[in-house]
Design an enzyme around this catalytic site. Structure first.
Site, short mmCIF file in Angstrom:
data_model
loop_
_atom_site.label_atom_id
_atom_site.label_comp_id
_atom_site.label_asym_id
_atom_site.label_seq_id
_atom_site.Cartn_x
_atom_site.Cartn_y
_atom_site.Cartn_z
N CYS A 1 83.82 -34.94 53.34
CA CYS A 1 83.12 -35.36 54.58
C CYS A 1 81.68 -35.82 54.38
O CYS A 1 81.34 -36.95 54.73
CB CYS A 1 83.14 -34.21 55.59
SG CYS A 1 84.75 -33.95 56.29
N LYS B 1 104.92 -34.07 52.56
CA LYS B 1 104.06 -33.09 53.21
C LYS B 1 104.84 -32.35 54.31
O LYS B 1 104.81 -31.13 54.42
CB LYS B 1 102.88 -33.84 53.83
CG LYS B 1 101.61 -33.04 53.91
CD LYS B 1 100.54 -33.89 54.55
CE LYS B 1 99.24 -33.78 53.79
NZ LYS B 1 98.15 -34.52 54.42
C1 UDX Z 1 81.41 -30.39 56.09
C2 UDX Z 1 80.73 -29.92 57.38
O1 UDX Z 1 80.04 -28.71 57.12
C3 UDX Z 1 81.76 -29.74 58.49
O2 UDX Z 1 81.11 -29.41 59.70
C4 UDX Z 1 82.54 -31.05 58.66
O3 UDX Z 1 83.53 -30.90 59.64
C5 UDX Z 1 83.16 -31.48 57.35
O4 UDX Z 1 82.14 -31.58 56.35
P1 UDX Z 1 82.85 -29.24 54.16
O5 UDX Z 1 82.95 -30.61 53.55
O6 UDX Z 1 84.08 -28.41 54.26
O7 UDX Z 1 82.26 -29.35 55.64
O8 UDX Z 1 81.81 -28.43 53.28
P2 UDX Z 1 80.37 -27.78 53.48
O9 UDX Z 1 80.51 -26.33 53.59
O10 UDX Z 1 79.61 -28.48 54.52
O11 UDX Z 1 79.74 -28.11 52.05
C6 UDX Z 1 79.59 -29.46 51.61
C7 UDX Z 1 78.94 -29.52 50.26
O12 UDX Z 1 77.57 -29.16 50.35
C8 UDX Z 1 79.55 -28.61 49.18
O13 UDX Z 1 79.60 -29.34 47.98
C9 UDX Z 1 78.57 -27.46 49.09
O14 UDX Z 1 78.57 -26.85 47.83
C10 UDX Z 1 77.25 -28.18 49.37
N1 UDX Z 1 76.21 -27.31 49.92
C11 UDX Z 1 76.36 -26.75 51.15
C12 UDX Z 1 75.04 -27.11 49.19
O15 UDX Z 1 74.88 -27.62 48.07
N2 UDX Z 1 74.08 -26.32 49.74
C13 UDX Z 1 74.20 -25.75 50.96
O16 UDX Z 1 73.25 -25.07 51.39
C14 UDX Z 1 75.38 -25.96 51.69
#
Ligand code: UDX
Length: 446
Positions: A275, A45
């Protein structure tokens, strides 16, 4: 004031862990003229970063990295951190086999800091940014003290959680919605607050609290987001049984209520990523360990798991026999603008499909390489959407990439059997020939 700004800009900042959080933070700080020492135990990395190649895909990261390389010293050698004023720990905290959070990475980093970084004449503030269960910051403090062998002298530890989203990592790092800072050493807290005030010229809400509350805030935040998604997914499932009911209109209307808010109400195949699933699981296990029944959190998880079985059952119900049928999947990453397939619902669905001996062909603008590492030649891959759709018995749209939004009936002409399952409702307003099923809508039965 100017004097302080010049002084702060010359601070040397250490970052341990070159993942989404660490590397995004490093390039944003470097752009603001901070001298950054970026440490990661993964030498491959580090080599990539030195060669100006981001080790993972993230929008804007590539251009930020090339512009900031001269300000970033990347290495696997912890001793380089000796002269740093603040050292951020941004290593991963995965889920272990027992469902509990695995703290090995942070503990190891704590030991390395104690052994190789701390010197009697350097007084760095160590900032724990990794997501950890309550009590971990204090535990790491002890690990560092023990391996340094000079209890209580010379350094402090502050907890400071990160909320950035993949796909928006640079944007969120440049403009966080909050800075949660937890700790019991007022001077160290102040140093971190001053640092951030110098980094962000715009006003960012700063929330000061103790270690344990700060640690729990991150879990509460992500668990609440997961709860919103599972809630709307359950509403979507109810809508599917009611002619003309639309989950999107429901989300829009309830989202206008300021007590609810409009974001994270997009129904779909369930949440994935590195996450939300992990943090929910960690909070469930932690809560159980405390003897508190995490009934709501478990229901959120169960509702999420149900979405993938529901999609699979739709395929089963609407195909006349499964054997050797061709299933086309559009979208592998857990969300758009990312090549990350960790806990991606798409991957879970493919596992179910190949278990039933279906022939699966997949497309994704970014995540094919990562998917190959899991499935090898068990499925087929193509960079051409039409090739994936052609001759298919069922098309499933899993990730809302922009290129999928442009598809229309012409693209579906070459399907053998026109069964389209649209988990993100991309085509809900278009006339689609054949059997079209959109999550949260009752279209197929009409
Ligand atoms: C998340 C948190 O949002 C962030 O604050 C934290 O630091 C890390 O975890 P991330 O994992 O990058 O971020 O993705 P996020 O945008 O939260 O989406 C997570 C999942 O939820 C995705 O699979 C997305 O498709 C799904 N999702 C999100 C939905 O199905 N519906 C929504 O309305 C929003």
């Amino acid at each position: 004031m100017n004097h302080i700004i010049i002084k702060m800009s010359k601070m040397k900042i250490g970052i341990i862990g070159a993942g989404f959080v660490g590397l995004s933070f490093a390039v944003v700080l470097a752009q603001k003229d901070f001298h950054v020492i970026l440490i990661d135990k993964d030498v491959r990395k580090i080599k990539k970063i030195k060669e100006n190649e981001p080790p993972f895909f993230e929008p804007k990261l590539s251009s930020y990295l090339s512009k900031s390389l001269k300000m970033i010293e990347s290495s696997s050698n912890f001793e380089l951190l000796k002269k740093c004023d603040i050292i951020f720990i941004t290593v991963g905290t995965p889920i272990g086999k027992n469902g509990m959070i695995d703290l090995n990475n942070v503990i190891q980093v704590g030991k390395e800091i104690g052994k190789k970084v701390l010197q009697s004449n350097s007084k760095p503030v160590i900032v724990l940014k990794s997501t950890v269960i309550p009590g971990t910051s204090q535990k790491i403090l002890k690990v560092i003290e023990n391996s340094w062998n000079k209890v209580g002298k010379g350094f402090s530890l502050v907890t400071n959680l990160e909320f950035l989203r993949e796909g928006k990592a640079i944007e969120d790092t440049k403009n966080p919605h909050i800075l949660v800072i937890g700790g019991k050493d007022g001077i160290a807290n102040k140093k971190v607050v001053n640092f951030y005030q110098n980094v962000y010229k715009q006003k960012i809400p700063i929330f000061l609290t103790n270690h344990e509350t700060a640690e729990l805030i991150k879990y509460a935040n992500n668990s609440f987001l997961a709860t919103k998604i599972s809630f709307i997914n359950q509403m979507a499932n109810i809508c599917e049984n009611i002619p003309s009911a639309s989950v999107d209109d429901i989300a829009k209307a309830i989202g206008i209520d300021p007590r609810i808010g409009k974001r994270f109400l997009n129904a779909g195949p369930g949440y994935g990523g590195s996450c939300l699933p992990k943090d929910l699981q960690a909070l469930i296990s932690y809560s159980e360990k405390l003897g508190e029944l995490p009934s709501l959190l478990k229901a959120v998880q169960k509702t999420n798991d149900y979405q993938v079985s529901k999609i699979f059952n739709l395929v089963k119900k609407n195909l006349n026999g499964l054997n050797k049928k061709k299933i086309s999947i559009l979208g592998l990453s857990f969300k758009e603008n990312s090549d990350d397939i960790r806990e991606s619902v798409s991957i879970k669905l493919i596992k179910k499909l190949i278990h039933e001996k279906l022939n699966v062909m997949v497309h994704d603008p970014m995540a094919i390489q990562n998917t190959m590492k899991i499935f090898g030649d068990k499925i087929l891959y193509s960079n051409v959407i039409d090739e994936v759709i052609s001759n298919s018995d069922c098309l499933i749209i899993m990730t809302p990439w922009n290129e999928y939004k442009k598809l229309n009936s012409t693209n579906f002409q070459k399907m053998k059997n026109k069964l389209i399952i649209d988990t993100r409702r991309l085509f809900k307003n278009r006339k689609i020939e054949g059997k079209y099923f959109a999550v949260g809508m009752n279209l197929m039965k009409e």
